[in-house]
Design a protein around this motif. Structure first.
Motif, PDB file in Angstrom:
ATOM      1  N   LEU A  78      39.191  96.691  15.771  1.00  0.00           N
ATOM      2  CA  LEU A  78      37.998  96.526  14.942  1.00  0.00           C
ATOM      3  C   LEU A  78      37.591  95.061  14.853  1.00  0.00           C
ATOM      4  O   LEU A  78      36.409  94.714  14.935  1.00  0.00           O
ATOM      5  CB  LEU A  78      38.243  97.088  13.544  1.00  0.00           C
ATOM      6  N   THR A  79      38.586  94.189  14.676  1.00  0.00           N
ATOM      7  CA  THR A  79      38.313  92.754  14.551  1.00  0.00           C
ATOM      8  C   THR A  79      37.725  92.199  15.838  1.00  0.00           C
ATOM      9  O   THR A  79      36.789  91.385  15.814  1.00  0.00           O
ATOM     10  CB  THR A  79      39.597  91.995  14.186  1.00  0.00           C
ATOM     11  N   GLU A  80      38.264  92.616  16.961  1.00  0.00           N
ATOM     12  CA  GLU A  80      37.749  92.147  18.247  1.00  0.00           C
ATOM     13  C   GLU A  80      36.339  92.680  18.516  1.00  0.00           C
ATOM     14  O   GLU A  80      35.504  91.984  19.107  1.00  0.00           O
ATOM     15  CB  GLU A  80      38.687  92.566  19.371  1.00  0.00           C
ATOM     16  N   SER A  81      36.072  93.887  18.071  1.00  0.00           N
ATOM     17  CA  SER A  81      34.764  94.497  18.298  1.00  0.00           C
ATOM     18  C   SER A  81      33.704  93.958  17.340  1.00  0.00           C
ATOM     19  O   SER A  81      32.546  93.783  17.723  1.00  0.00           O
ATOM     20  CB  SER A  81      34.860  96.023  18.143  1.00  0.00           C
ATOM     21  N   PHE A  82      34.109  93.684  16.103  1.00  0.00           N
ATOM     22  CA  PHE A  82      33.154  93.272  15.070  1.00  0.00           C
ATOM     23  C   PHE A  82      33.714  92.090  14.276  1.00  0.00           C
ATOM     24  O   PHE A  82      34.007  92.206  13.078  1.00  0.00           O
ATOM     25  CB  PHE A  82      32.861  94.440  14.124  1.00  0.00           C
ATOM     26  N   PRO A  83      33.878  90.932  14.901  1.00  0.00           N
ATOM     27  CA  PRO A  83      34.581  89.808  14.270  1.00  0.00           C
ATOM     28  C   PRO A  83      33.939  89.297  12.982  1.00  0.00           C
ATOM     29  O   PRO A  83      34.638  88.766  12.114  1.00  0.00           O
ATOM     30  CB  PRO A  83      34.585  88.732  15.354  1.00  0.00           C
TER      31      PRO A  83
END
Length: 217
Positions: free
Chosen positions: A10-15
């Motif tokens: 999730l963090t990589e997709s929507f930082p």
């Protein structure tokens, strides 16, 4: 995929939209053997008041508040709807689609639907594991949940149509991504059950019938 792997994805997709705060709120269920419906929210994010530090929630919707007092601003309107169809906190399982925290609340979050698509398969697995009885329906607390759960080929109905057209509810298992009957139980003032008595009575009948024999209701 475990929690940390999912948080990383999730963090990589929507930082810019995903908070690193963990652990996430736990689902709420007072009596697992007594569950008649699954209550589904969006995510645990909330607006911070100036000067107030971010606080992780222990349970979804901060439902442990009811142990200390009669009011909970996150859930009072939902509980009001539940009581009108014969349910209470002892007869429901409460969970969010997205268990992680975001930097913005749902309806200000431009990527919420994309993130929800990542979560939906995991949510389905969780519900199937906990409740093998597929006749236990999912009550959707806000419209955006319906938008992400209904299958594209089925098409989206307006909230007005869902509440007014008898054949529109429940959204059947084959029409949605959770494979269970879905029922809108929106918390917005315009959709409170006290304003829609015919729909309220319809939902009560569905619950009483255990979501079986719908053609006879």
């Amino acid at each position: 995929m475990n929690d940390q792997e999912l948080l990383k994805k999730l963090t990589e997709s929507f930082p810019d939209f995903v908070r690193q705060d963990y652990p996430w709120p736990e689902p709420f269920c007072e009596k697992p053997d007594n569950v008649r419906a699954i209550v589904l929210g969006t995510d645990p994010s909330y607006k911070l008041k100036r000067g107030i530090e971010f606080n992780k929630l222990q349970y979804v919707f901060e439902l442990d508040r009811y142990k200390e007092g009669p009011s909970n601003p996150y859930f009072d309107s939902i509980l009001e709807n539940l009581k009108l169809i014969g349910l209470d906190l002892s007869s429901v399982f409460v969970e969010n689609i997205c268990r992680n925290y975001f930097t913005k609340v749902t309806y200000e979050n431009d990527i919420w639907k994309e993130a929800a698509e990542i979560w939906i398969p995991r949510l389905k697995d969780e519900l199937d594991r906990r409740f093998s009885d597929k006749n236990i329906p999912v009550l959707m607390t806000t419209e955006i949940i319906y938008h992400v759960l209904v299958k594209e080929a089925v098409g989206i109905r307006t909230a007005r149509d869902l509440y007014k057209i008898e054949s529109a509810v429940p959204i059947l298992p084959e029409q949605n991504k959770l494979g269970r009957n879905l029922i809108p139980l929106y918390r917005h003032y315009e959709h409170k059950l006290k304003r829609h008595t015919e729909f309220k009575d319809r939902v009560k009948k569905l619950l009483q019938a255990g979501m079986q024999g719908l053609e006879n209701i």
